[in-house]
Enzyme design. Structure first.
Site, PDB file in Angstrom:
ATOM      1  CB  ALA A 265      -4.005  -0.627   2.111  1.00 28.72           C
ATOM      2  N   GLY A 266      -3.617  -0.040   5.319  1.00 25.91           N
ATOM      3  CA  GLY A 266      -2.595   0.321   6.285  1.00 25.91           C
ATOM      4  C   GLY A 266      -3.080   1.022   7.535  1.00 25.91           C
TER       5      GLY A 266
ATOM      6  CG  ASN B  40     -12.082  -5.601   5.902  1.00 26.42           C
ATOM      7  OD1 ASN B  40     -12.132  -6.474   5.059  1.00 26.42           O
ATOM      8  ND2 ASN B  40     -12.737  -5.742   7.036  1.00 26.42           N
TER       9      ASN B  40
ATOM     10  CE  LYS C 231      -9.788  -1.361  -2.928  1.00 22.55           C
ATOM     11  NZ  LYS C 231      -9.553  -2.033  -1.640  1.00 22.55           N
TER      12      LYS C 231
ATOM     13  N   GLY D 175      -3.519  -4.605   5.565  1.00 22.43           N
ATOM     14  CA  GLY D 175      -3.595  -5.413   6.770  1.00 22.43           C
ATOM     15  C   GLY D 175      -2.459  -5.220   7.749  1.00 22.43           C
TER      16      GLY D 175
END
Length: 261
Positions: free
Chosen positions: A188-189, A210, A101, A162
């Site tokens: 993301a988000g 994550n 990635k 995040g």
């Protein structure tokens, strides 16, 4: 129904990809990942030991590569050169592992991708034999450029890394999805299960997250919720939602043959 996610020629049963950072310890990491059902787990090579720091706890002892597909990432890299160097190190540590990635960040505050450096790194890595999944802006033109360079998957952000703000621009995601011939995964988000379901209902091939899991009050329970959300969102997309009808009532029960009519 066989509805596998295929990346770089390999099939996966889960469309949820998860990160390994921000948990309180490796034990919680493994328990949450098991609850998520994820088969691909991404690891920040510059922040997590997978063998480069001899004598320190090794994540691969908790997430063995024969059980999970390890996806090394370049979190913390701000130039193409740093990203390429990091992934070449990861390939050595993982015995020639090619799936990676790529993320090249623009600044430490927003963690928004630096797209010129991302494109530069992607071109180098593809030519070097890597199967590149790439974190990118939700820009249809640049997503197509990455695909044309030979990237194995494009991963536009839903909102800032995040942030938990969810999908801020579904229209751009749809433009990227509609033109892509490689998998498109939101990266993301995502903040909660409904964000993941919406991404899948839009037609994304998968979701990577994550913080949404690791920073939940109960990470293991949230991992389970995310698993179900991705699965239900995918089923809804395949089923095909009913058309939206503004100002047009449509009773769900028959209107003919009513008692007393």
């Amino acid at each position: 129904m066989n509805d596998s996610l295929v990346i770089a020629g390999k099939s996966y049963g889960s469309r949820l990809l998860v990160g390994t950072g921000k948990y309180k310890d490796f034990a919680e990491t493994r328990t949450a990942i098991d609850a998520s059902g994820a088969e691909i787990v991404t690891v920040a090579i510059r922040r997590t030991n997978i063998g480069q720091n001899v004598g320190e706890p090794n994540l691969l002892d908790v997430l063995p590569p024969d059980r999970f597909t390890i996806l090394p990432n370049t979190a913390g890299c701000y130039t193409a050169d740093d990203a390429v160097r990091t992934l070449r190190l990861a390939r050595e540590l993982l015995d020639g592992h090619a799936l990676v990635k790529l993320e090249v960040l623009g600044d430490p505050k927003t963690l928004f991708p630096n797209m010129p450096e991302t494109l530069k790194a992607a071109e180098i890595l593809v030519k070097d034999g890597f199967d590149v999944m790439v974190y990118c802006a939700d820009d249809p033109i640049q997503a197509k450029m990455l695909e044309d360079l030979g990237c194995a998957a494009v991963m536009p952000l839903a909102s800032l890394i995040g942030s938990g703000m969810g999908i801020l621009n579904p229209w751009n995601l749809r433009l990227i999805i509609d033109q892509a011939k490689v998998p498109v995964l939101v990266d993301a988000g995502v903040g909660t299960a409904s964000d993941a379901a919406i991404a899948m209902e839009l037609g994304c091939d998968g979701v990577l997250m994550n913080t949404a899991i690791a920073h939940a009050r109960n990470p293991v329970l949230m991992a389970s919720a995310m698993r179900k959300a991705v699965e239900s969102g995918r089923e809804a997309f395949l089923a095909g939602r009913m058309p939206r009808k503004f100002y047009s009532a449509d009773p769900s029960s028959p209107t003919s043959g009513l008692i007393g009519s």
